[in-house]
Design a protein around this motif. Sequence first.
Motif, PDB file in Angstrom:
ATOM      1  N   UNK A 252      36.254  40.311  41.490  1.00  0.00           N
ATOM      2  CA  UNK A 252      37.651  40.407  41.892  1.00  0.00           C
ATOM      3  C   UNK A 252      38.576  40.356  40.680  1.00  0.00           C
ATOM      4  N   UNK A 253      38.216  39.548  39.662  1.00  0.00           N
ATOM      5  CA  UNK A 253      39.070  39.430  38.478  1.00  0.00           C
ATOM      6  C   UNK A 253      39.266  40.744  37.745  1.00  0.00           C
ATOM      7  N   UNK A 254      38.191  41.542  37.617  1.00  0.00           N
ATOM      8  CA  UNK A 254      38.297  42.829  36.919  1.00  0.00           C
ATOM      9  C   UNK A 254      39.175  43.797  37.707  1.00  0.00           C
ATOM     10  N   UNK A 255      38.920  43.896  39.021  1.00  0.00           N
ATOM     11  CA  UNK A 255      39.741  44.792  39.844  1.00  0.00           C
ATOM     12  C   UNK A 255      41.183  44.291  39.909  1.00  0.00           C
ATOM     13  N   UNK A 256      41.355  42.972  39.918  1.00  0.00           N
ATOM     14  CA  UNK A 256      42.710  42.414  39.938  1.00  0.00           C
ATOM     15  C   UNK A 256      43.475  42.732  38.668  1.00  0.00           C
TER      16      UNK A 256
END
Length: 456
Positions: free
Chosen positions: A258-262
Amino acid sequence: MYAELGMFESARRFFSAIPRPDLVTRTAMVSACAVSGDIEFARQMFDEMPHRDLVAWNAMIAGYAQRGESREALNLFSQMQVEGARVNEVTMVSVLSACAHLGAFDQGRWAHAYIERNKLPMTVTLGTALIDMYSKCGNMERAMQVFWKMEEKNVYTWSSVMGGLAMNGAGESCLEIFSRMKGEGIPPNEVTFVSVLRGCSVAGLVEQGRKHFDSIRQEYGLEPTHEHYGCMVDLYGRAGLLDDAVKVIKSMPIRPHVGAWGALLNACRMHRNMELGELALRRIVELEATHDGAYVLLSNIYADSKNWDGVSHVRKFMKANKVRKEPGCSAIEAGGEVHEFFVGDKSHPRYGEIEAMLGEMTRKLRLAGYVANTNQVLFDIEEEEKEDALCRHSEKLAIAFGFITLADGVPIRIVKNLRGYQSNLTPKIISLSLTKLLFQGLQLAQAFKWPVWSRP
């Protein structure tokens, strides 16, 4: 043993079978409850203890600090002092952690003075906790003073000070410290490289960031983690290199988190790329459907482009999936007490004075030529109504309170509860001369005739 293995129910059953538990057994159970997250039961047991030793106090304070209940941790520390209990390094590390979480600079500074007054040895752990507290309170000058005075430093101390410099916008200084660390023969670890890549990101040093990322595996034999890939996505995204950011995600040997896509979604907001932003949102929803941050970021992208149908669609999607937006909260410390504000909040005892100051701020800003950026208001309403909504944003309420409460020359430090997906990339402390308040801060400086510094 059961608590360490995460088998809290077994620990609880075993404890209940002891007819007359002694101080050590009770303390062990309090610690087990705190570790497991059952903080209410831990406090109940703690309050029922006829005698409390240092270990019990430390377990309870640490339990509050680790769960983010920082106010309770500091309140319990005050009670500990009233009862004359002995304090050690473990106690102060938890207290400093609580101060860092709240952004309570004055209380953190008092804790530092308490350490010196009681001649507690400045161990690596305690010094690192002090650096972390000062960094998160936005005072890198004090953090660096502690750092340079420490006789012994480990890799976490160096990584902490580098992370603090990056958090406060001093990316190039972060890389200078990294060079010095390598010069002293201290090998970096995974945490170090998170700080280094974060420094490259805030300074816009794309090529250096790429080289440091490659060196993680090639030079030091470490495996890049989710956080490192997320840092690279953020680095490329901030620089507007969205295609490169997408390539990083596609090249990850582990499933993108989620952190990368966020980070990509945040970059899409910055550069108003709706198509890629929608893709990032879909991927985030697949991983974590109930997280509100992605929906808010996509709404911001639509609002920037005045696509009100898109904003409405996102809100309907949130409602259908029962996703609720966490309310933004801004906290400010004044007189040793932390005051919290929410958007449109009128409950503060001094709200009348705050509202008067908001009016004065708006008047002086307009005289200085400032025009509010209303694109972030997620409603299709008149511009004047949007300006009024912005005026009562939680950050501005906190700033106005700072004006009427703090003495001249005292910095205004605001702590936000919403930090986005890449919590390791988003600064927690908002300063008048940093991040999204940069322009407002310069205009305020002009309107109120404050000096403006080139660096925080």
